[in-house]
Design an enzyme around this catalytic site. Structure first.
Site, PDB file in Angstrom:
ATOM      1  N   GLU A 181     -35.038  -1.105  27.409  1.00  0.00           N
ATOM      2  CA  GLU A 181     -34.456  -0.165  28.355  1.00  0.00           C
ATOM      3  C   GLU A 181     -34.822   1.272  28.040  1.00  0.00           C
ATOM      4  O   GLU A 181     -35.176   2.049  28.939  1.00  0.00           O
ATOM      5  CB  GLU A 181     -32.930  -0.294  28.394  1.00  0.00           C
ATOM      6  CG  GLU A 181     -32.419  -1.538  29.100  1.00  0.00           C
ATOM      7  CD  GLU A 181     -32.410  -2.755  28.197  1.00  0.00           C
ATOM      8  OE1 GLU A 181     -32.843  -2.645  27.029  1.00  0.00           O
ATOM      9  OE2 GLU A 181     -31.976  -3.823  28.648  1.00  0.00           O
TER      10      GLU A 181
ATOM     11  N   PHE B  22     -25.373  -1.319  29.894  1.00  0.00           N
ATOM     12  CA  PHE B  22     -26.531  -1.111  29.014  1.00  0.00           C
ATOM     13  C   PHE B  22     -27.066   0.316  29.121  1.00  0.00           C
ATOM     14  O   PHE B  22     -28.029   0.678  28.461  1.00  0.00           O
ATOM     15  CB  PHE B  22     -27.664  -2.093  29.334  1.00  0.00           C
ATOM     16  CG  PHE B  22     -27.216  -3.518  29.489  1.00  0.00           C
ATOM     17  CD1 PHE B  22     -26.118  -3.984  28.774  1.00  0.00           C
ATOM     18  CD2 PHE B  22     -27.872  -4.390  30.343  1.00  0.00           C
ATOM     19  CE1 PHE B  22     -25.678  -5.295  28.926  1.00  0.00           C
ATOM     20  CE2 PHE B  22     -27.434  -5.699  30.497  1.00  0.00           C
ATOM     21  CZ  PHE B  22     -26.333  -6.148  29.788  1.00  0.00           C
TER      22      PHE B  22
ATOM     23  N   HIS C 192     -19.821  -6.195  29.587  1.00  0.00           N
ATOM     24  CA  HIS C 192     -20.406  -6.424  30.913  1.00  0.00           C
ATOM     25  C   HIS C 192     -19.376  -6.181  32.016  1.00  0.00           C
ATOM     26  O   HIS C 192     -19.349  -6.887  33.018  1.00  0.00           O
ATOM     27  CB  HIS C 192     -20.928  -7.854  31.051  1.00  0.00           C
ATOM     28  CG  HIS C 192     -22.137  -8.188  30.240  1.00  0.00           C
ATOM     29  ND1 HIS C 192     -22.092  -8.333  28.874  1.00  0.00           N
ATOM     30  CD2 HIS C 192     -23.421  -8.420  30.597  1.00  0.00           C
ATOM     31  CE1 HIS C 192     -23.301  -8.650  28.427  1.00  0.00           C
ATOM     32  NE2 HIS C 192     -24.130  -8.706  29.454  1.00  0.00           N
TER      33      HIS C 192
HETATM   34  C1  TPP Z   1     -29.700  -4.447  26.107  1.00  0.00           C
HETATM   35  C2  TPP Z   1     -29.569  -5.573  27.071  1.00  0.00           C
HETATM   36  N1  TPP Z   1     -30.444  -5.656  28.105  1.00  0.00           N
HETATM   37  C3  TPP Z   1     -30.353  -6.680  29.004  1.00  0.00           C
HETATM   38  C4  TPP Z   1     -29.381  -7.632  28.874  1.00  0.00           C
HETATM   39  C5  TPP Z   1     -29.283  -8.787  29.905  1.00  0.00           C
HETATM   40  N2  TPP Z   1     -29.753 -10.018  29.249  1.00  0.00           N
HETATM   41  C6  TPP Z   1     -28.895 -10.864  28.660  1.00  0.00           C
HETATM   42  S1  TPP Z   1     -29.692 -12.089  27.860  1.00  0.00           S
HETATM   43  C7  TPP Z   1     -31.209 -11.503  28.306  1.00  0.00           C
HETATM   44  C8  TPP Z   1     -32.445 -12.212  27.862  1.00  0.00           C
HETATM   45  C9  TPP Z   1     -32.681 -12.098  26.419  1.00  0.00           C
HETATM   46  O1  TPP Z   1     -33.751 -12.913  26.056  1.00  0.00           O
HETATM   47  P1  TPP Z   1     -34.044 -13.328  24.563  1.00  0.00           P
HETATM   48  O2  TPP Z   1     -33.835 -12.181  23.639  1.00  0.00           O
HETATM   49  O3  TPP Z   1     -35.376 -13.973  24.538  1.00  0.00           O
HETATM   50  O4  TPP Z   1     -32.915 -14.387  24.199  1.00  0.00           O
HETATM   51  P2  TPP Z   1     -32.543 -15.762  24.906  1.00  0.00           P
HETATM   52  O5  TPP Z   1     -31.558 -15.449  26.013  1.00  0.00           O
HETATM   53  O6  TPP Z   1     -33.788 -16.403  25.402  1.00  0.00           O
HETATM   54  O7  TPP Z   1     -31.868 -16.554  23.844  1.00  0.00           O
HETATM   55  C10 TPP Z   1     -31.070 -10.376  29.087  1.00  0.00           C
HETATM   56  C11 TPP Z   1     -32.193  -9.653  29.681  1.00  0.00           C
HETATM   57  C12 TPP Z   1     -28.469  -7.499  27.800  1.00  0.00           C
HETATM   58  N3  TPP Z   1     -27.450  -8.368  27.623  1.00  0.00           N
HETATM   59  N4  TPP Z   1     -28.597  -6.488  26.900  1.00  0.00           N
END
Ligand code: TPP
Lengths: 327, 325
Positions: free
Chosen positions: B60, B86, B129
């Site tokens: 971000e 966020f 959230h």
């Molecule tokens: C700083 C932030 N940006 C966006 C989000 C929204 N979000 C929640 S989970 C996620 C994906 C994260 O992917 P990854 O780190 O690969 O973990 P996974 O969910 O695959 O275990 C996103 C974009 C968030 N919670 N926090």
């Protein structure tokens, strides 16, 4: 011999069965959560770690009882692998008074400091520097405790990750960073978000070891983590471990799942760590299938018990509302 | 008139502007084929391609920085932050860069940047959230801030936002995305700094933000049966804030309640109340009230209902106020 069988060769049958039991317990637990979510009992969303159990169990079993763990919203498995109470976890996920965070954290915030589990976080990557601060504190206090931090491939794109790598390498912080590369951050595949094929290579620029392994081979996860933990404990500093794994077909129980191809959706079923390890157990370790079936049965019952406990517990009431804001 | 959802209204605004201006680029996470976390961008990647609808990594702070860079280099960036919660990750880019870059460079650059971010509430998603953090941005000079509550306002304000040569914080609401409202098919844009009088009344002025506009309308309907006449004002933009419309209304009714989901303390309601005090002090017959989010972390689960304001809490506050004076 398969890689898996080779890696498992050094493992005692008791340990191997223990891993199997934990993985199956986590699987059944998560399936139950998905079911309860489908019945509208889970407030908000929930992020299953289905198909990633070998990472949680493998790396956490390489820790001592005094070590510490921090993980993400996809962290129910890590909580359970660390010995967290499934009833307290389920109750938390259902926002019940009896939850491990008194029902105020929900699915994305499980915590139990008594077992060295310092919680799961819902801001992607934010806990990587936090975990490293925990580790730094233990370094300063000379406790000999190692901190393990799990996060996703998406998290490895955040600035917090890089800033942390630099600092933990610089200060030789006793932290083990485990990146669960499940191929996706919600809808974005790693090929569209990462400039390198292997996340482990990120460590090079910070002069720290980085190693990429098959995260669905539990014995390999265990052995790699064990060495990294040992290194950290002896003052050798941090290690980045990339565990290549796969995700349950969807990001969360709420999100859509249409962005992955059909083959991809089927992929995890092929590499699923549980049947893979079952083959090792029934093969070279000559464990009776009936023993494994008993474990599966018991896990099913434990998940059911946890669900019943949670459903029977009252929703967290207003008496709790203003509690726990200030110490 | 045709009816479309709030989400479709935003999609249309961006689609129309992107067709008109080839320099507009969208940045964010999950905004490609997936269509954005809440599906607001559905179809845009297919129409405009991956260069202009750029799915980026989870970064971000860097994404906001890229948006500023695109903007100062002559393009127009629209950056999506998945949840407003966020936005702390981009605060430096907003508070120290985008909002003051033109000033500290002596007018030599323009920063045409729109930062879209939905706030949420009552989704059971807990402390990280569920927040409305608009006051952080309102406390930053150099920004324009919109917080529309209807599809019509969302489309009209977003089209204006995209044509600004200044950074705009565009705050949507997750629970409004699926709501429907009348939106003309023809081109229109709405000015910033012009509040909407949602409902006229004579006893009390309610200034309601975002999700609370609907709640206020419901509360006003109830109170009407009890003989209390409520005027509702939706500021629509917080920067600039249309203080004049608010002050005029308070001069007429002599009573005021500000309501928003954001935390009460140092929320935008405090600022709006002060604007009314400064402009209509002599007309007030009772203290200004705030019906806002509780000053505490937001719990997950049903307990969350305790911390957010709603129509009943608002109606109760208005009844109290009527008794006071
Ligand atoms: C700083 C932030 N940006 C966006 C989000 C929204 N979000 C929640 S989970 C996620 C994906 C994260 O992917 P990854 O780190 O690969 O973990 P996974 O969910 O695959 O275990 C996103 C974009 C968030 N919670 N926090």
């Amino acid at each position: 011999m398969t890689d898996e069988a080779q890696h498992a060769a050094a493992v005692s049958p008791e340990q191997a069965l223990g891993w199997y039991r934990q993985m199956v317990h986590i699987r059944k637990f998560e399936e139950k959560v998905v079911e309860l979510s489908g019945r509208g009992l889970v407030s908000g969303s929930t992020h299953p770690c289905i198909a990633q159990e070998a990472v949680s169990v493998g790396c956490i079993s390489a820790l001592n009882a005094e070590d510490l763990v921090l993980a993400t919203y996809r962290g129910h498995g890590t909580f359970l692998a660390r010995g967290g109470d499934p009833k307290a976890a389920m109750a938390e996920i259902l926002c019940r008074e009896t939850g491990c965070c008194k029902g105020k954290g929900g699915s994305m915030h499980l915590c139990d400091p008594d077992i060295g589990f310092l919680g799961t976080n819902a801001i992607v990557a934010a806990h990587i520097p936090i975990a490293s601060g925990v580790a730094l504190a233990n370094q300063l206090k000379k406790t000999n405790r190692v901190t393990l931090c799990l996060f996703g491939d998406g998290a490895s794109c955040e600035g917090a990750f890089y800033e942390t790598l630099n600092m933990v390498a610089l200060w030789k912080v006793p932290v083990v960073l485990v990146c669960e590369n499940n191929g996706y951050a919600i809808s974005v595949p790693v090929k569209k978000s990462l400039s390198v094929p292997e996340i482990a290579t990120r460590a090079q620029g910070f002069d720290m070891p980085g190693i990429s392994i098959d995260g669905n081979d539990i014995a390999e996860v265990y052995e790699t983590t064990r060495r990294a933990v040992e290194r950290a404990r002896e003052g050798g500093g941090p290690t980045l471990i990339e565990c290549r794994t796969v995700r349950w077909e969807r990001h969360s129980a709420l999100s859509a799942g249409f962005y992955e191809s059909r083959e991809e959706r089927k992929r995890w079923q092929v590499v699923d760590p549980i049947p893979r390890f079952r083959t090792v157990l029934t093969g070279q370790m000559a464990v009776q299938a009936s023993v494994l079936e008993e474990i599966e049965q018991e896990a099913e019952e434990a998940a059911e018990d946890a669900a019943e406990f949670a459903i029977r517990s009252p929703l967290t009431g207003t008496a709790q509302l203003e509690q726990d804001i200030f110490a | 008139m045709r009816e479309i959802t709030y989400s479709q209204a935003i999609n249309e605004a961006i689609r129309e502007e992107m067709r008109r201006d080839p320099d507009i680029v969208l940045l964010g996470q999950d905004i490609g084929v997936y269509g954005g976390t809440f599906g607001v961008y559905r179809g845009l990647c297919e129409e405009f391609g991956e260069d202009r609808v750029r799915d980026g990594p989870l970064s971000e702070a860097a994404t906001a920085g890229f948006g500023i860079g695109l903007a100062v280099a002559g393009m127009r960036a629209i950056v999506e932050i998945e949840f407003m919660d966020f936005s702390p990750l981009i605060l430096d880019a907003v508070a120290n860069q985008a909002s003051k870059m033109r000033y500290f460079f002596g007018g030599k650059v323009k920063v045409p940047l729109v930062l879209r971010m939905p706030s949420a509430s009552k989704l059971g998603l807990g402390a990280q959230h569920s927040q409305s953090l608009e006051s952080w941005f309102m406390h930053t000079p150099g920004l324009l801030i919109a917080m529309p509550s209807t599809p019509y306002d969302a489309k009209g304000l977003l089209k204006t936002a995209v044509r600004q040569d200044n950074p705009v914080i565009f705050i949507e609401h997750v629970r409004l995305y699926a709501t429907k409202g009348e939106v003309p098919g023809e081109e229109y844009r709405l000015p910033f700094g012009s509040a909407r009088i949602v409902r006229e009344g004579s006893d009390v002025t309610v200034v309601a933000i975002a999700m609370m506009v609907q709640e206020a309308v419901q509360a006003a309907g109830e109170l009407e049966k009890e003989g209390i006449s409520v005027e509702i004002i939706d500021p629509r933009t917080l920067a600039p804030l249309d203080g004049e419309t608010i002050v005029e209304s308070v001069k007429k009714t002599g009573r005021m309640v500000v309501t928003h989901e954001a935390y009460r303390t140092a929320g935008v309601g405090a600022e709006i109340g002060q604007v009314a005090l400064e402009g209509a002090f002599d007309y007030l017959v009772a203290p200004i009230r705030r019906v806002a989010g509780k000053d505490q972390p937001i719990p997950a689960g049903p307990l969350q209902d305790e911390v957010f304001p709603d129509r009943d809490k608002l109606a109760a506050a208005i009844r109290d106020l009527m008794e006071e004076g």
